[in-house]
Scaffold this motif. Structure first.
Motif, short mmCIF file in Angstrom:
data_model
loop_
_atom_site.label_atom_id
_atom_site.label_comp_id
_atom_site.label_asym_id
_atom_site.label_seq_id
_atom_site.Cartn_x
_atom_site.Cartn_y
_atom_site.Cartn_z
N GLY A 204 23.47 40.33 28.79
CA GLY A 204 23.18 39.77 27.48
C GLY A 204 21.79 39.15 27.41
O GLY A 204 21.09 39.30 26.40
N ARG A 205 21.39 38.47 28.47
CA ARG A 205 20.05 37.88 28.50
C ARG A 205 18.97 38.96 28.54
O ARG A 205 17.90 38.81 27.93
CB ARG A 205 19.92 36.93 29.69
N PHE A 206 19.25 40.04 29.25
CA PHE A 206 18.31 41.16 29.28
C PHE A 206 18.17 41.78 27.89
O PHE A 206 17.06 42.10 27.44
CB PHE A 206 18.79 42.22 30.28
N VAL A 207 19.28 41.95 27.21
CA VAL A 207 19.25 42.49 25.85
C VAL A 207 18.45 41.57 24.94
O VAL A 207 17.61 42.03 24.15
CB VAL A 207 20.69 42.69 25.32
N GLU A 208 18.68 40.27 25.05
CA GLU A 208 17.93 39.32 24.23
C GLU A 208 16.43 39.46 24.49
O GLU A 208 15.63 39.54 23.53
CB GLU A 208 18.38 37.89 24.58
N ALA A 209 16.03 39.47 25.74
CA ALA A 209 14.60 39.55 26.08
C ALA A 209 14.00 40.86 25.59
O ALA A 209 12.86 40.89 25.10
CB ALA A 209 14.42 39.41 27.59
N THR A 210 14.75 41.95 25.71
CA THR A 210 14.25 43.25 25.26
C THR A 210 14.09 43.28 23.75
O THR A 210 13.09 43.80 23.21
CB THR A 210 15.18 44.37 25.73
N LEU A 211 15.05 42.73 23.03
CA LEU A 211 14.96 42.70 21.57
C LEU A 211 13.77 41.85 21.12
O LEU A 211 13.06 42.22 20.19
CB LEU A 211 16.26 42.14 20.98
N VAL A 212 13.56 40.72 21.78
CA VAL A 212 12.41 39.89 21.45
C VAL A 212 11.11 40.66 21.67
O VAL A 212 10.21 40.67 20.83
CB VAL A 212 12.43 38.58 22.28
N ALA A 213 11.02 41.34 22.82
CA ALA A 213 9.79 42.06 23.15
C ALA A 213 9.55 43.24 22.22
O ALA A 213 8.40 43.54 21.87
CB ALA A 213 9.87 42.55 24.60
#
Length: 216
Positions: A204-213
């Motif tokens: 979930g944290r990876f998904v969040e970071a990817t969406l932000v980027a």
């Protein structure tokens, strides 16, 4: 005399309500046992008779309520999308998209939804994918259906956040939907959680970071 009729009607209504509740309990038990057996044994190996026996119902009950294994798999997948809270995950997602004013907080929310839903839905999607790849025509149809519905949901999400001007200017609905679609894929869960041992929370944290980027 009229009171007796009214009373007997109340009893009939109560009996009917109890029958419906017992039937609903049996359907829930069938879905629970079917999920366990299908994910542990595979689609081709698991039989309706095994599922019915494990759930304590007849095979006829399973066919009547779910229409065989493809219908069971579809019902299990649909149930997975509800998430683990009292309010369905889709409704919670829509509410966040409509009310959140901080784009980064919204991406964090999306990440949490992925961490919640993926352990429930992704194994079922992988089951569908593998059964389709083995040549099962019904599961091939189901795979196309669920993938299309998932994309349409991601397109809906994209339209909502773009309309509120929460993303980086210049992003199209299609580009945004594609990013959402990739981040909710069963293959991402398979690669990072099942193969690499990540926790759903880390995913979930990876998904969040990817969406932000990609989107902000």
């Amino acid at each position: 005399m009229s009171e007796a009729v009214k009373g007997s009607g109340g009893v009939r209504n109560y009996d009917s309500s109890r029958r419906r509740e017992r039937a609903n309990e049996s359907r829930r038990e069938v879905l629970s046992r079917a999920r366990e057996l299908l994910l542990s044994q595979g689609f081709g190996t698991t039989t309706i008779a095994q599922i019915a026996r494990a759930a304590g119902v007849s095979g006829e009950f399973v066919y009547k309520n779910f229409g065989g294994k493809p219908g069971l798999v579809r019902a299990i997948y649909d149930e997975s999308l509800l998430g683990i809270a009292d309010t369905p995950a889709e409704a919670r997602s829509d509410r966040a998209q409509q009310t959140e004013t901080d784009p980064r907080a919204l991406m964090a929310q999306f990440g949490r939804f992925v961490a919640e839903i993926s352990p429930l839905g992704s194994p079922v999607l992988l089951l569908i994918r593998d059964a389709a790849a083995s040549g099962d025509a019904d599961m091939a149809v189901l795979l196309r259906e669920v993938d299309d519905l998932r994309y349409q949901r991601m397109l809906h999400n994209a339209r909502q956040v773009i309309s509120r001007e929460l993303l980086r200017p210049g992003l199209s609905e299609a580009e945004t939907a594609d990013v959402f679609f990739a981040m909710t894929s069963a293959e991402l869960y398979e690669t990072l959680v099942l193969k690499r041992g990540w926790t759903p929370e880390r995913l979930g944290r990876f998904v969040e970071a990817t969406l932000v980027a990609q989107l902000l």
